[in-house]
Write a protein that holds these residues in place. Structure first.
Motif, short mmCIF file in Angstrom:
data_model
loop_
_atom_site.label_atom_id
_atom_site.label_comp_id
_atom_site.label_asym_id
_atom_site.label_seq_id
_atom_site.Cartn_x
_atom_site.Cartn_y
_atom_site.Cartn_z
N LEU A 93 0.20 3.10 1.27
CA LEU A 93 -1.18 2.82 0.91
C LEU A 93 -1.27 2.10 -0.44
O LEU A 93 -2.05 1.15 -0.60
CB LEU A 93 -1.99 4.12 0.86
CG LEU A 93 -3.48 3.98 0.59
CD1 LEU A 93 -4.16 3.17 1.68
CD2 LEU A 93 -4.14 5.35 0.45
N GLU A 94 -0.47 2.52 -1.42
CA GLU A 94 -0.55 1.93 -2.75
C GLU A 94 -0.06 0.49 -2.79
O GLU A 94 -0.34 -0.23 -3.75
CB GLU A 94 0.24 2.79 -3.74
CG GLU A 94 -0.34 4.17 -3.96
CD GLU A 94 -1.82 4.12 -4.33
OE1 GLU A 94 -2.20 3.31 -5.21
OE2 GLU A 94 -2.61 4.89 -3.73
N LEU A 96 -1.00 -1.72 -0.63
CA LEU A 96 -2.10 -2.53 -0.12
C LEU A 96 -3.03 -2.90 -1.28
O LEU A 96 -3.02 -2.28 -2.33
CB LEU A 96 -2.87 -1.77 0.95
CG LEU A 96 -2.04 -1.22 2.13
CD1 LEU A 96 -2.92 -0.45 3.09
CD2 LEU A 96 -1.29 -2.34 2.84
N THR A 100 -8.45 -3.29 0.34
CA THR A 100 -7.99 -2.71 1.61
C THR A 100 -7.87 -1.20 1.51
O THR A 100 -8.27 -0.47 2.43
CB THR A 100 -6.65 -3.33 2.03
OG1 THR A 100 -6.81 -4.74 2.20
CG2 THR A 100 -6.16 -2.72 3.35
N ARG A 101 -7.34 -0.71 0.39
CA ARG A 101 -7.23 0.74 0.20
C ARG A 101 -8.61 1.40 0.28
O ARG A 101 -8.77 2.45 0.90
CB ARG A 101 -6.59 1.06 -1.15
CG ARG A 101 -5.13 0.68 -1.26
CD ARG A 101 -4.46 1.42 -2.42
NE ARG A 101 -5.12 1.19 -3.70
CZ ARG A 101 -4.81 0.21 -4.55
NH1 ARG A 101 -3.87 -0.67 -4.22
NH2 ARG A 101 -5.43 0.10 -5.72
N SER A 102 -9.59 0.77 -0.32
CA SER A 102 -10.93 1.31 -0.30
C SER A 102 -11.47 1.40 1.12
O SER A 102 -12.06 2.42 1.51
CB SER A 102 -11.86 0.45 -1.17
OG SER A 102 -13.20 0.86 -1.04
N ARG A 105 -9.71 4.14 3.15
CA ARG A 105 -10.21 5.47 2.77
C ARG A 105 -11.61 5.73 3.30
O ARG A 105 -11.93 6.85 3.74
CB ARG A 105 -10.17 5.61 1.25
CG ARG A 105 -8.75 5.77 0.70
CD ARG A 105 -8.70 5.62 -0.79
NE ARG A 105 -7.37 5.89 -1.32
CZ ARG A 105 -6.86 5.32 -2.40
NH1 ARG A 105 -7.59 4.42 -3.08
NH2 ARG A 105 -5.64 5.63 -2.82
N TYR A 207 -3.92 1.55 9.84
CA TYR A 207 -3.16 2.28 8.82
C TYR A 207 -2.49 3.51 9.41
O TYR A 207 -1.29 3.74 9.18
CB TYR A 207 -4.10 2.68 7.67
CG TYR A 207 -3.45 3.55 6.64
CD1 TYR A 207 -2.47 3.05 5.78
CD2 TYR A 207 -3.80 4.90 6.53
CE1 TYR A 207 -1.86 3.87 4.84
CE2 TYR A 207 -3.21 5.72 5.59
CZ TYR A 207 -2.23 5.20 4.75
OH TYR A 207 -1.63 6.01 3.81
#
Length: 310
Positions: A93-94, A96, A100-102, A105, A207
């Motif tokens: 995840l980190e 990305l 995109t992470r937002s 989530r 994801y």
């Protein structure tokens, strides 16, 4: 975003399809699909399809097909005109982008993503399919519930399903049909309702599936399929830019049924004019000629290599 913003993509196919299911057969332990008169390998592209020109003709005759297509030299270092879009590195995840992470989530917070049984897809998948299908203008009719269930039941044993459900209501809003074999996973088709797309369900789904297949099961790669010939789709660019997928270059092989070869060769010089014509038939011929242009690019490459060697 390919099938993640349109209802379905069939990445190995010659033409875009908005249908569930396919006819398939096995030959020398390789899984093949027949669609619109075309034979295409469903087994992963890193596997040797084991097709010689003579064997290709036999398969065309047995299955009454117009052409057969397969790949070799998968994931070669030299860029070519043919590729699959894959991810072979573990999902992190980190790694990305912040954007995109937002979205991942936010999708995760609203939706539950999990593997599903064939029975679950049979029970509630058709409603998702219908909502996704209605967003698109296609000549292929919407499948009835009976046809949908028949197609789901006929899928090979290697098929795995994932579903996306609303955490509060439990309603299914998306599902994915994946083919898992030969230490790899092919995201064959994903169907999503319009509302769920706007709420980042597709981000959460991609994801979570990447985590499962790459990190937990340690598969060689996940694939979103081959280069699209029939239309310009943003799915591959999306996956490359957002989720770290990459192009795995390969060599394309095409063999035509003898009666089709002279037609393709005769029309090829007029491909530019045909590409501007309208109508379903012209569209299919245009796709056929685009594929022929890619096939010929490898012949030009060999000629260039021999010239350099001399």
């Amino acid at each position: 975003m390919g099938s993640h913003t349109h209802p379905c993509h069939d990445y190995s196919d010659l033409y875009e399809t908005f249908m569930i299911g396919y006819r398939y057969f096995r030959n020398n332990e390789v899984l093949w699909r027949k669609h619109l008169g075309t034979l295409l390998p469903l087994s992963m592209p890193h596997c040797d399809a084991g097709v010689s020109p003579s064997r290709a003709m036999v398969l065309l005759a047995i299955h009454r097909a117009y052409l057969i297509r397969w790949e070799s030299d998968f994931d070669c270092e030299t860029p070519t005109e043919w590729w699959h879009v894959i991810k072979s590195e573990p999902e992190e995840l980190e790694a990305l982008s912040a954007n995109t992470r937002s979205k991942v989530r936010r999708g995760d917070k609203r939706f539950l993503v999990e593997p599903a049984s064939r029975k679950q897809i049979l029970e509630t998948g058709h409603a998702v399919y219908c909502k996704a299908y209605e967003r698109y203008d296609t000549f292929e009719p919407m499948m009835t519930r009976e046809d949908f269930c028949e197609a789901i039941m006929a899928l090979p044993a290697e098929t795995e399903f994932w579903v996306v459900r609303h955490r509060q209501s439990g309603e299914m809003v998306a599902f994915s049909e994946n083919l898992v074999s030969d230490d790899a996973c092919f995201y064959l088709s994903i169907w999503s309702t319009p509302d769920s797309l706007r709420q980042y369900a597709s981000y959460a789904l991609i994801y979570r599936m990447n985590l499962h297949y790459l990190n937990e099961r340690g598969l060689r790669y996940v694939s979103d399929g081959a280069r699209s010939i029939s239309h310009n789709t943003g799915i591959h660019d999306f996956l490359i830019e957002r989720f770290g997928f990459r192009k795995a270059y390969a060599r394309l092989h095409v063999v035509y049924f003898p009666l089709l070869s002279p037609v393709v060769f005769a029309l090829y010089p007029f491909r530019q004019r045909i590409s501007q014509a309208q109508g379903p038939l012209c569209q299919k011929v245009n796709i056929l000629l685009k594929q022929e242009a890619i096939r010929r690019s490898f012949k030009r490459h060999r000629t260039s290599q021999r010239a350099l060697a001399n």
